[in-house]
Scaffold this motif. Sequence first.
Motif, PDB file in Angstrom:
ATOM      1  N   UNK A  47       0.886  -1.172   0.000  1.00 40.59           N
ATOM      2  CA  UNK A  47       0.000   0.000   0.000  1.00 40.59           C
ATOM      3  C   UNK A  47       0.915   1.212   0.000  1.00 40.59           C
ATOM      4  N   UNK A  48       0.440   2.330  -0.545  1.00 37.86           N
ATOM      5  CA  UNK A  48       1.210   3.554  -0.595  1.00 37.86           C
ATOM      6  C   UNK A  48       0.930   4.409   0.621  1.00 37.86           C
ATOM      7  N   UNK A  49       1.661   4.161   1.701  1.00 37.74           N
ATOM      8  CA  UNK A  49       1.364   4.840   2.961  1.00 37.74           C
ATOM      9  C   UNK A  49       2.333   5.964   3.302  1.00 37.74           C
ATOM     10  N   UNK A  50       3.336   6.199   2.451  1.00 34.75           N
ATOM     11  CA  UNK A  50       4.224   7.349   2.597  1.00 34.75           C
ATOM     12  C   UNK A  50       4.356   8.023   1.233  1.00 34.75           C
ATOM     13  N   UNK A  51       4.694   9.300   1.244  1.00 35.32           N
ATOM     14  CA  UNK A  51       4.845  10.017  -0.012  1.00 35.32           C
ATOM     15  C   UNK A  51       5.961   9.406  -0.856  1.00 35.32           C
ATOM     16  N   UNK A  52       7.009   8.938  -0.196  1.00 30.46           N
ATOM     17  CA  UNK A  52       8.118   8.329  -0.935  1.00 30.46           C
ATOM     18  C   UNK A  52       7.663   7.065  -1.656  1.00 30.46           C
TER      19      UNK A  52
END
Length: 241
Positions: free
Chosen positions: A215-220
Motif C-alpha cells: 500500500x502507498x502509505x508514505x509520499x516516498x
Amino acid sequence: MFSGPNTPQNPRFIAHRGSHSLAPENSLPALEGAAKRGFWAVESDVRRTKDGILVCHHDATLKKMFGVNERVANLTWGEIKKLTYTRGNGRENYPAARLRMPLFAEYIEICRDHGSVPFIEIKDDVTDEVIRMVRDMKMEERSVISSSKFPHIEAARAASKKVFLHHIFSDEEHMQKLVRLGHAGVSHKRTELDDISAALVEKTHALGLRVCLRAGDTKETVLKMLEMGLDYIPTNAILKM
C-alpha cells in the motif's frame, strides 16, 4: 473512471477502508471523510447479515471492531445496528449514532454524492446483490468489484459487463482469465516494491490489465509507485500529496 494519467498532481488514491486514520475503519465517518477529501476511490468490504441486509465490515466476526464475539452472518441488522465501535481512531470525535456499522447502500450513496469510485471488496457470496444495488443507484459504470476469490470476479462479470473487476493477489493463470473477462485490473502479492520488476508491470499492462500494489502509505512510496506506472494506489494513511 480512468480518464487522465495517474500523477503526483492527480493521484488515483484508494482510501483503504475509508480514512481510518481519522475514524474507525469502514465506519460512516471514515467512508464519508475519504469521499469528502477527494479520494479517487473509497474501498470498503461488503457482507450480509442474517436477515439479508448488506453491510460494510471487513472481518467475518464483530470481535475486533465491536468487541462482540459473534459473526455478522449470525445477527440481524436490527441487532447489529445497536452496536458501536469499541476500537479505532477518533471515536471520541463522533456521536454514537455515527459509530454504528454502515449499510452498504449508505456507502454507495456517499461515493455517488461526493464523486468517488466505490472500490467494493466482496467478502460473502453477495455479488449479484451488490451488482443489482449499484445498478439501481446508477453507479454500475463507476464501480469496482474486488475480491481475492476468483469465483466472485467471474460472478460479477456474468452479472455486469460494465463494472471494473479487480483481482487481489493475482497470478499468471488468473490474469489470463481476466483478459478474457475484460475491463479489469490486478494487484500482485509482493510486500516490497523492490520485489516488483518493471517487466512484471509492463507484462500486466501488455495484457490490457491495470495494476496496483499494497500500500502507498508514505509520499516516498507513492512517488515510487507512480514512477513504476501503477494505475491506482491503495493507501491507509495518505490524505494528500
